[in-house]
Design an enzyme around this catalytic site. Structure first.
Site, short mmCIF file in Angstrom:
data_model
loop_
_atom_site.label_atom_id
_atom_site.label_comp_id
_atom_site.label_asym_id
_atom_site.label_seq_id
_atom_site.Cartn_x
_atom_site.Cartn_y
_atom_site.Cartn_z
N ARG A 294 -2.69 -2.22 -3.29
CA ARG A 294 -3.89 -1.43 -3.05
C ARG A 294 -3.81 -0.22 -3.97
O ARG A 294 -2.83 0.52 -3.95
CB ARG A 294 -3.93 -0.95 -1.60
CG ARG A 294 -5.11 -0.05 -1.36
CD ARG A 294 -5.06 0.58 0.01
NE ARG A 294 -6.20 1.45 0.16
CZ ARG A 294 -6.19 2.55 0.89
NH1 ARG A 294 -5.11 2.90 1.55
NH2 ARG A 294 -7.27 3.30 0.99
N ARG B 217 -10.62 15.41 8.37
CA ARG B 217 -11.48 15.87 7.27
C ARG B 217 -12.87 16.20 7.80
O ARG B 217 -13.37 15.53 8.71
CB ARG B 217 -11.64 14.77 6.21
CG ARG B 217 -10.36 14.48 5.46
CD ARG B 217 -10.62 13.42 4.37
NE ARG B 217 -9.43 12.64 4.15
CZ ARG B 217 -9.40 11.32 4.00
NH1 ARG B 217 -10.51 10.62 4.02
NH2 ARG B 217 -8.26 10.70 3.82
N ASN C 9 0.87 -1.17 0.00
CA ASN C 9 0.00 0.00 0.00
C ASN C 9 0.92 1.23 0.00
O ASN C 9 1.45 1.60 1.04
CB ASN C 9 -0.87 -0.06 1.26
CG ASN C 9 -1.80 1.13 1.37
OD1 ASN C 9 -1.77 2.05 0.54
ND2 ASN C 9 -2.62 1.13 2.41
N GLU D 31 -8.02 -5.74 5.43
CA GLU D 31 -7.93 -5.42 4.01
C GLU D 31 -6.76 -6.14 3.35
O GLU D 31 -6.85 -6.57 2.21
CB GLU D 31 -7.78 -3.90 3.82
CG GLU D 31 -9.05 -3.16 4.25
CD GLU D 31 -8.83 -1.68 4.43
OE1 GLU D 31 -8.98 -0.95 3.45
OE2 GLU D 31 -8.51 -1.24 5.55
#
Ligand code: ADP
Length: 392
Positions: free
Chosen positions: A86, A236, A8, A380
């Protein structure tokens, strides 16, 4: 024995895990962080841990240090069958994982505009891994792919359609690998085929998104064109009134870059609390009476519940609400406060099951006779490894 190296690659980091697919075990894992500045390799393998400064000028050097770590640990020579990458944005081109070919690379490059911080780093990782392991097949697993089943009425923004047709402006959704993994796992834990289930999955980590999963397929999700839409996150904002952009511009003279910085890096839990983006820190501060931390968690849980309630309309019923990710798996406080806002659906928390993160009750944290909410740890890396193995 068959092993997949899962990579990743972010803009300044490379995370990796070497997965033994037959047992689903992670043989070795770790990350290189602060690429380009003060790079460090932090990793764990059968012969122990390392935490060392490396000369990590770029992704190439980072991956070389990962490979020499894996060689020193004696885990690389045995049965490396694929490298699974990924990849954040596959646009509308990818609805599943694929073997990487020159055509696939071109198609990923064509999505760079949609994820300018992520896709170029992912491509860099693919380029470097192909060079380091020229004989090993490379597979791309996309964050967006699981959401390609979302219908047009849910993925279109109410904007002029030409922006969708000509510029691809639509909702794509992210965290697809996690939503796919935990929905399949939840079905397994509930002892039912995923094809019989209506689920809402909430992936709550540094980034947060939720997904309505109908018979194993994503039918709506909270993130949009970018990972900024929906639930508030560590730094965020999640969804806000788009009129705020103009107001900031007109009243404070802020330009687009400044506003982007505010909404990406200075908002969410950090902005609200004035203290931290880390839920552990905030939960501790809240327990000490810190006002900002208390408010940040209250806003987070209320907005999370509201997004979950909105997703419910994409389903005929809710069989289970699934919490996952660092916050979803570990914060009994967030789960408790969120479920309290979802009383309209009839969820009734079982305090002791929730306190034990559902570990002694097959993940379930609600009382037996009420709708099910559950905790399902995500993995994941494992799904990327399994996809890669299946494809090759
Ligand atoms: P990422 O999205 O980077 O993979 P994670 O899934 O690891 O992130 O989630 C990170 C978040 O999980 C942080 O806000 C962290 O504080 C939170 N978290 C991890 N452990 C706990 C815990 N025991 N209690 C509350 N929050 C936790």
């Amino acid at each position: 024995m068959s092993r997949v190296l899962v990579l990743n690659c972010g803009s300044s980091s490379v995370k990796f895990a070497l997965i033994e697919t037959s047992s689903a075990d992670s043989v070795a894992s770790g990350l290189v962080e602060n690429l380009g500045a003060d790079a460090h390799l932090k990793a764990n393998g059968p012969k122990g841990k390392v935490n060392e400064k490396i000369s990590g000028k770029d992704h190439g050097e980072a991956l070389e240090s990962v490979v020499s770590f894996l060689q020193n640990q004696g885990v690389l020579e045995q049965g490396l069958v694929a490298v699974g990458h990924r990849v954040v944005h596959g646009g509308e081109r990818f609805s599943g994982s694929v073997l990487i070919t020159p055509q696939v690379l071109d198609a990923v490059r064509a999505c760079n505009d949609l994820a300018p911080l992520h896709n170029p780093a992912n491509l860099k990782g693919i380029e470097v891994a192909s060079r380091v392991f020229p004989e090993v097949p490379q597979v791309a697993v996309f964050d967006t792919a699981f959401h390609q089943t979302i219908p047009a009425h849910a993925f279109l923004y109410p904007l002029p359609q030409s922006l969708y047709r000509e510029r691809g402006i639509r909702r794509y959704g992210f965290h697809g690998t996690s939503h796919r993994f935990v929905s399949a796992k939840a079905a397994e834990m509930l002892g039912k085929p995923v094809a019989d289930l209506c689920l809402i999955t909430a992936h709550l980590g540094n980034g947060c998104s939720a997904c309505a999963v109908l018979q194993g397929k994503s039918v709506d999700t909270t993130m949009g064109l970018t990972p900024m839409e929906g639930i508030p996150m560590g730094t965020r904002s999640g969804t806000i009134d788009p009129g705020i952009f103009r107001y900031l511009h007109d009243s404070l003279g802020w330009d687009f870059k400044r506003i982007d910085q505010l909404l990406n890096k200075e908002s969410g839990l950090l902005g609200l609390s004035g203290l931290s983006n880390d839920m552990r820190t905030l939960a501790e501060a809240r327990a000490q009476g810190h006002e900002g931390a208390t408010l940040a968690i209250d806003v987070f849980c209320y907005r999370l519940a509201k997004e979950i309630a909105a997703l419910a309309i994409a389903l005929p019923r809710i069989d289970a609400l699934v919490f996952t990710g660092g916050i979803g798996e570990n914060s009994f406080l967030v789960r408790e406060l969120t479920l309290a806002h979802l009383a309209v659906f009839g969820f009734q928390l079982d305090i002791s099951r929730n306190g034990a993160h559902g570990r002694e009750s097959k993940g379930i944290i609600t009382r037996a006779e009420t709708p099910t909410a559950m905790v399902v740890p995500t993995n994941e890396e494992l799904l990327i490894a399994l996809d890669s193995e299946q494809i090759i």
